[in-house]
Enzyme design. Structure first.
Site, PDB file in Angstrom:
ATOM      1  N   PHE A   1      -2.852  -0.968  -3.239  1.00  0.00           N
ATOM      2  CA  PHE A   1      -3.164  -0.265  -3.248  1.00  0.00           C
ATOM      3  C   PHE A   1      -2.286   1.114  -3.078  1.00  0.00           C
ATOM      4  CE2 PHE A   1      -4.106  -4.204  -0.171  1.00  0.00           C
ATOM      5  CZ  PHE A   1      -5.201  -4.611  -1.137  1.00  0.00           C
TER       6      PHE A   1
ATOM      7  N   ASP B   1       0.863  -1.364   0.646  1.00  0.00           N
ATOM      8  CA  ASP B   1      -0.078   0.521   0.152  1.00  0.00           C
ATOM      9  C   ASP B   1       0.933   1.198  -0.011  1.00  0.00           C
ATOM     10  OD1 ASP B   1      -0.244   1.035   3.146  1.00  0.00           O
ATOM     11  OD2 ASP B   1       0.070  -1.322   3.252  1.00  0.00           O
ATOM     12  N   SER B   2       0.406   2.055  -0.741  1.00  0.00           N
ATOM     13  CA  SER B   2       1.010   3.342  -1.217  1.00  0.00           C
ATOM     14  C   SER B   2       2.711   3.316  -0.962  1.00  0.00           C
ATOM     15  CB  SER B   2       0.763   4.562   0.700  1.00  0.00           C
ATOM     16  OG  SER B   2       0.924   5.606   0.408  1.00  0.00           O
ATOM     17  N   ALA B   3       3.874   3.613   0.097  1.00  0.00           N
ATOM     18  CA  ALA B   3       5.032   3.274  -0.250  1.00  0.00           C
ATOM     19  C   ALA B   3       5.516   2.064  -1.104  1.00  0.00           C
ATOM     20  CB  ALA B   3       5.562   4.534   0.733  1.00  0.00           C
TER      21      ALA B   3
END
Length: 282
Positions: free
Chosen positions: A152, A124-126
């Protein structure tokens, strides 16, 4: 306590959730880094599937434990185990420390005998960005690809050049562009924000496995996801993009959200399909 340490504590307090009763966790190491291994006690789930999960937190905060409920939600569709990696964080360890750790973890899984056709990656994200970079680096090193990847809200443009950085400013409930700029500055430590291994939206994605990208329509990083999907498609990668209306950054973290539960179900089924079918149902 330093400002960074406070941010890490606050992030953990905000997002950490209990694990489902049927999921057990244990500390391990992978690629020379601490990691969290998850297994389910469901019948018939001692198989060979492996999920490598890379947590988010802007490369600065977050941990394997904070997002473990996301890892567990995906694991319920697999026949095997999940390993979430505590890669090194900035600013103490700037780019490329995190990608180095992630590639080392991926390489160790393969070296330990994990079948790449039974191996999937999510983040997710980073962590979603690191998942893409890990696959790129593995490809360039001549390593086999995993069966699939789930991303994500990927933070894949550290130049902050997506149009949604402005169009969703004030709509995104978590971030202003300056917040992301600060996080990315900690990570890059003066490095090139447009380098493909920092911002894989600018990379050659040829040869990557099927991707599922999920993003909320209310987030600054909306265009990161949209452009990453376009880049993947242009490079002949099978990609599915889901833009979920009126949802924020990594909305899957909200364990009381029907949209989050539905998105995690779709993501788990996506992985299960690439691994040969559903494994078990609760």
């Amino acid at each position: 306590m330093s400002n960074i340490a406070q941010q890490r504590e606050q992030f953990a307090a905000m997002f950490t959730r209990p694990l489902p009763a049927e999921v057990g966790s244990s500390a391990t190491t992978l690629g020379g880094r601490p990691a969290l291994e998850l297994r389910t006690a469901a019948p018939g789930t001692a198989g060979e599937d492996v999920l490598l999960y890379l947590h988010g937190g802007g490369f600065v905060v977050g941990s394997a434990r904070v997002t473990a409920h996301l890892t567990a939600a995906l694991l319920r569709h697999l026949d095997g185990r999940a390993v979430s990696l505590d890669y090194r964080l900035a600013p103490e360890h700037a780019f490329p420390a995190a990608p180095d750790d992630c590639l080392a973890a991926y390489r160790e899984l393969l070296d330990s005998g994990v079948d790449p056709q039974r191996l999937v990656i999510a983040g997710d994200s980073a962590g979603a960005a690191l998942a893409v970079v890990t696959m790129m680096r593995a490809r360039d090193a001549g390593l086999p690809m995993p069966a699939a990847a789930v991303l994500f809200s990927p933070a894949v443009d550290l130049t902050l050049s997506g149009a949604s950085m402005q169009s969703k400013n004030g709509v995104d409930p978590f971030f202003a562009p300056a917040d992301l700029e600060w996080l990315f500055d900690q990570y890059l430590a003066g490095g090139d924000s447009a380098a493909p291994e920092a911002s894989p939206v600018f990379a050659d994605l040829t040869g990557l496995p099927p991707l599922l990208i999920q993003v909320g329509s209310n987030e600054l990083l909306l265009d990161d996801a949209v452009r990453l999907a376009g880049r993947a498609g242009a490079d002949e990668v099978a990609v599915t993009l889901e833009v979920v209306p009126r949802q924020p950054h990594v909305f899957q973290l909200d364990d009381e959200s029907a949209e989050a539960a539905a998105a995690l179900e779709r993501a788990g089924r996506f992985l299960a399909t690439r691994l040969g079918g559903e494994k078990w149902e609760s």
